[in-house]
Scaffold this motif. Structure first.
Motif, mmCIF file in Angstrom:
data_model
loop_
_atom_site.group_PDB
_atom_site.id
_atom_site.type_symbol
_atom_site.label_atom_id
_atom_site.label_comp_id
_atom_site.label_asym_id
_atom_site.label_seq_id
_atom_site.Cartn_x
_atom_site.Cartn_y
_atom_site.Cartn_z
ATOM 1 N N SER A 1 43.770 -2.787 -5.903
ATOM 2 C CA SER A 1 42.526 -2.863 -5.124
ATOM 3 C C SER A 1 42.163 -1.501 -4.549
ATOM 4 O O SER A 1 40.993 -1.136 -4.452
ATOM 5 C CB SER A 1 42.662 -3.890 -4.008
ATOM 6 O OG SER A 1 43.778 -3.574 -3.215
ATOM 7 N N GLU B 1 38.533 -9.370 0.356
ATOM 8 C CA GLU B 1 37.248 -8.831 -0.082
ATOM 9 C C GLU B 1 36.194 -9.053 1.013
ATOM 10 O O GLU B 1 35.414 -8.152 1.322
ATOM 11 C CB GLU B 1 36.884 -9.580 -1.356
ATOM 12 C CG GLU B 1 36.134 -8.879 -2.422
ATOM 13 C CD GLU B 1 36.542 -7.439 -2.730
ATOM 14 O OE1 GLU B 1 35.645 -6.731 -3.163
ATOM 15 O OE2 GLU B 1 37.705 -7.014 -2.535
ATOM 16 N N HIS C 1 42.656 -12.957 -2.237
ATOM 17 C CA HIS C 1 41.781 -11.899 -2.703
ATOM 18 C C HIS C 1 40.396 -12.031 -2.070
ATOM 19 O O HIS C 1 39.806 -11.062 -1.612
ATOM 20 C CB HIS C 1 41.691 -11.960 -4.224
ATOM 21 C CG HIS C 1 40.869 -10.856 -4.794
ATOM 22 N ND1 HIS C 1 41.334 -9.562 -4.890
ATOM 23 C CD2 HIS C 1 39.592 -10.823 -5.242
ATOM 24 C CE1 HIS C 1 40.397 -8.798 -5.396
ATOM 25 N NE2 HIS C 1 39.325 -9.531 -5.615
ATOM 26 N N SER D 1 43.522 -5.196 -14.335
ATOM 27 C CA SER D 1 42.379 -5.963 -13.841
ATOM 28 C C SER D 1 41.144 -5.809 -14.732
ATOM 29 O O SER D 1 40.158 -6.509 -14.566
ATOM 30 C CB SER D 1 42.043 -5.530 -12.411
ATOM 31 O OG SER D 1 41.379 -4.286 -12.432
ATOM 32 N N LYS E 1 40.494 0.648 -7.141
ATOM 33 C CA LYS E 1 39.106 0.297 -7.400
ATOM 34 C C LYS E 1 38.196 0.876 -6.318
ATOM 35 O O LYS E 1 37.153 1.428 -6.609
ATOM 36 C CB LYS E 1 38.961 -1.219 -7.465
ATOM 37 C CG LYS E 1 37.566 -1.644 -7.800
ATOM 38 C CD LYS E 1 37.454 -3.118 -8.070
ATOM 39 C CE LYS E 1 36.009 -3.552 -8.256
ATOM 40 N NZ LYS E 1 35.019 -2.817 -7.482
#
Ligand code: ADP
Ligand code: ZN
Length: 741
Positions: free
Chosen positions: A85, A289, A285, A107, A88
């Motif tokens: 994460s 987020e 997740h 991913s 990203k």
């Protein structure tokens, strides 16, 4: 040094050129005016192709140390990062700033994966992010061998060491890299590393011994506080009153605790989500987020949360339970305030929690047990100190921190209590320890001293001891603090497993009256000190408008809001009202690409806001880089309105005379009050359409939730009271409050 040369060009001149490039990229791409901490030295070294080990606290600015060289090197920079994460986010951030960055990990869809591989092959990517296990796959090694790799950046490098707190075996294999890519420079980065871990990193990565950069671990914008854990749920709610509508993390020890606290806060109407390993992957997740995207304000989590997030506007970290060790603690609080704005860290400390952690440590094998105990003891030293909290905390990381007064921790703000003679209290306590057989912890001793009729006291017949109820002159809280001092002064030793207290040699000297003891007795209910808010004085209405726009843009682009602009940038906009490119460019984090992409959109919000609120900028003032941006001067309408109201004019009157809406009048009055003018309360409540009972409910809600933000109050009242009414009541509430203080 391994015989590396400067990339293609050699010679001092070329090198100076590169440094100058680095400086100009800092502003044009990243939007910052100057390097912070050791960034410049590190970048210079990396550009010379000298290996570097970089140790900086979380939020210290590590990323730029390899991102800027990556833009200057002709070839590729590979960034190894353990968290998908995080990768990203970083790639999103770079792309938004116009930098060619990509990632390869599990991913991605096969199409995305192939696309990224192709871009790397064609030399279209400057920064490639990889997980360690991906990096060592044969096809990736082949890919990298086919292009020119100039630099490897190893993030979270402490994961390579078993002496660190977060050992990851797959990091071990990174040592292979040096042999395969001898021409590439290596920069290893971490936020936590004792000297032992540092050595481990360097040997594992085959780095030369020269380039070690240890930045100061002092994060000046974190306000650090430790309080005894007494009524944790209410302590939590109390604490959070200061952070309405702001982001924060609450760390708990167990999943169960997370679930319970989450449920409780959720019932109270907080915008909150849980996070722990027991939740389904998708839910976890999703919650993370939502937090990153400002859709939810608070996360209640176990320590599993936060490693992979770069969110900049986390305003508080609450440790509901004791963290495992000082490294994790520092890393966890380090997640607050990456944007440099003031943030609060509160630890609820209890000896009961300490026993729980010790119990877990005792189950480990010998090596791990030793490591864990050292780390835990360091944490204890931090929690129990009377001195500046930063001394034990920062010194732990090998830095010699000596400043006496940091102004940003509870101990410093409380001021030093005078040292006094506490011999009598010591003698009472010590002899009570003796008479109860040297097997009980402080709590029981205090029960006996304060004449408690607890079951435990009665069961052991301690109400018959001569030390029973001889300590009524001090409160329980004072005794707890005294007992900690007795331990730290070496009068008592504490059983590591059960917490029982025993007398030491030194204690006997005190008991016999051969030695006096000096120490501090805390006031019983010290006021909670809060440091001055050094935050830029800004227009909260405009800040909210900018925030809304940012959220809209972020959602449309599918990125977290801070990728577009940080809170710090919005605060600056809301303080300086920049309305042309030159002054907008002076805002924190505005580089060329962001100016072009977002400048006009945000300036439009600012212009509209200024129009609606009759704010005019000083004319003809040239923005000066050093002085920063010209501050807006308003036409002082709020003062005119405030004075008119105080002189007895009614609100409808004022609305008519100035041709403004009720909302605008309320805004002016709010601002007037906010600037420390006083206002009369008469004539306000009659503007509201609420019944007396409804008003009472609203005032109670302000009491509980604080008056700063209306959203939570609105929700608390089940969305039945409109915002206009709330504004009226809030104004009245604040006036009344000002009068009472
Ligand atoms: P770390 O990786 O050490 O935790 P980051 O590289 O994410 O820290 O940087 C933390 C924050 O510091 C970033 O959000 C960025 O806004 C800010 N920052 C980094 N370098 C600078 C600089 N030279 N000037 C101003 N802000 C900076
Ligand atoms: Zn301090």
């Amino acid at each position: 040094m391994q015989g590396k040369s400067l990339p293609r060009a050699t010679g001092i001149e070329k090198h100076n050129d590169m440094i100058n490039r680095a400086r100009s990229l800092l502003k044009s791409v990243f939007g910052y005016d100057r390097f912070i901490s050791l960034q410049e030295e590190i970048i210079e070294n990396v550009l010379r192709k000298n290996d570097a080990l970089v140790i900086m606290p979380t939020g210290g600015g590590k990323s730029l140390c390899y991102q800027i060289p990556a833009l200057i090197f002709p070839g590729l920079t590979v960034v190894v990062s353990p968290l998908i994460s995080l990768m990203k986010d970083q790639v999103d951030q770079l792309t938004t700033a116009g930098v060619a960055a990509a990632l390869l990990n599990s991913s991605l869809s096969p199409e995305e994966y192939d696309h990224n591989v192709e871009s790397v092959k064609r030399g279209r990517v400057k920064l490639l992010y990889l997980a360690p296990e991906t990096l060592l796959k044969a096809n990736i090694i082949r890919l990298l061998s086919s292009v020119n790799v100039d630099c490897f950046a190893i993030d979270e490098a402490h994961c390579i060491s078993s002496w660190g707190h977060d050992f990851r075996p797959e990091y071990r294999q990174l040592s292979d890299l040096r042999n395969r890519f001898p021409e590439a420079v290596c920069i290893a980065l971490t936020a936590t590393a004792t000297s032992r871990v540092r050595e481990d990193i360097k040997t594992s990565l085959g780095m030369d011994t020269s380039g070690e950069f240890i930045a100061s671990f002092n994060r000046e914008n974190l306000y650090i506080r430790v309080i005894p854990k007494k009524d944790p749920v209410n302590q939590t709610v109390d604490f959070m009153k200061n952070f309405l509508n702001q982001s924060g993390i609450i760390y708990c020890f167990t999943r169960r605790q997370v679930d319970d606290l989450y449920a409780y806060l959720h019932r109270l109407g907080y915008s909150v989500k849980p996070y722990h390993a027991g939740l389904a992957e998708t839910e976890r997740h999703r919650n993370q987020e939502m937090f990153i995207r400002d859709d939810v304000q608070i996360i209640v989590a176990t320590i599993a949360f936060g490693m992979g997030i770069d969110k900049e506007n986390i305003r508080f970290i609450l440790h509901y339970d004791l963290p495992q060790n000082i490294e994790s603690y520092y890393q966890e609080i380090g997640r607050a305030g990456r944007d440099g704005l003031r943030s609060d860290c509160l630890l609820l400390f209890s000896y009961g929690d300490l026993q729980k952690i010790k119990y877990l440590i005792n189950k480990k094998d010998d090596h791990e047990k030793r490591v864990a105990s050292i780390h835990l003891n360091a944490l204890l030293g931090f929690a129990e100190t009377d001195d500046c909290r930063r001394i034990p905390l920062i010194n732990y990381f090998g830095e010699n921190y000596t400043r006496e007064h940091c102004k940003m921790c509870d101990n410093c703000l409380a001021g030093k209590k005078a040292v006094q003679d506490i011999t009598v209290a010591s003698q009472k306590f010590l002899s009570c320890v003796k008479r109860t057989g040297e097997i009980f912890g402080a709590n029981h001793i205090i029960d006996v001293l304060r004449g408690s009729k607890s079951q435990k006291v009665i069961k052991f017949g301690h109400q018959r001891l001569s030390t029973y109820s001889i300590g009524m002159e001090h409160s329980r809280r004072q005794w707890v603090q005294l007992s900690r001092q007795f331990i730290s002064k070496g009068l008592l030793s504490q059983d590591a497993e059960f917490g029982g207290l025993k007398l030491t040699e030194k204690a006997w000297a005190v008991l016999k009256g051969n030695q006096t003891v000096k120490g501090r007795i805390e006031e019983d209910h010290p006021p909670v000190p809060r440091p001055e808010l050094e935050e830029l004085n800004h227009d909260h209405g405009l800040f909210e408008a900018l925030r809304k726009k940012r959220k809209e843009l972020a959602d449309a682009a599918g990125v977290p809001p801070y990728v577009i602009f940080s809170d710090k940038a919005l605060v600056q906009m809301a303080a300086h009202y920049p309305q042309d490119q030159t002054s907008f460019m002076l805002i924190h984090g505005v580089g060329n690409v962001k100016l072009e992409k977002y400048g006009h959109i945000f300036m439009e919000v600012i212009r509209r806001y200024c129009r609606e609120n009759e704010i005019v900028l000083l004319q003809g003032e040239v923005p000066d880089k050093k002085v920063s941006i010209p501050t807006a001067q308003t036409n002082l309408r709020h003062i005119v309105i405030g004075e008119a109201f105080n002189s007895g004019r009614s609100v409808p009157d004022i609305m008519q005379e100035y041709k403004i809406k009720l909302d605008t009048v309320l805004n002016h009055l709010y601002r007037y009050l906010h600037e420390n003018h006083s206002l009369k309360p008469e004539g306000l409540l009659s503007l509201s359409s609420l019944t007396e009972d409804e008003q009472k409910d609203a005032f109670n809600a302000f009491d509980r939730l604080g008056p700063e933000y209306l959203g939570p109050v609105f929700r608390e009242l089940n969305r039945r009271v409109c915002y206009e009414d709330l504004r009226i009541l809030r104004l009245y509430y604040l006036i009344r409050m000002n009068r009472n203080t």
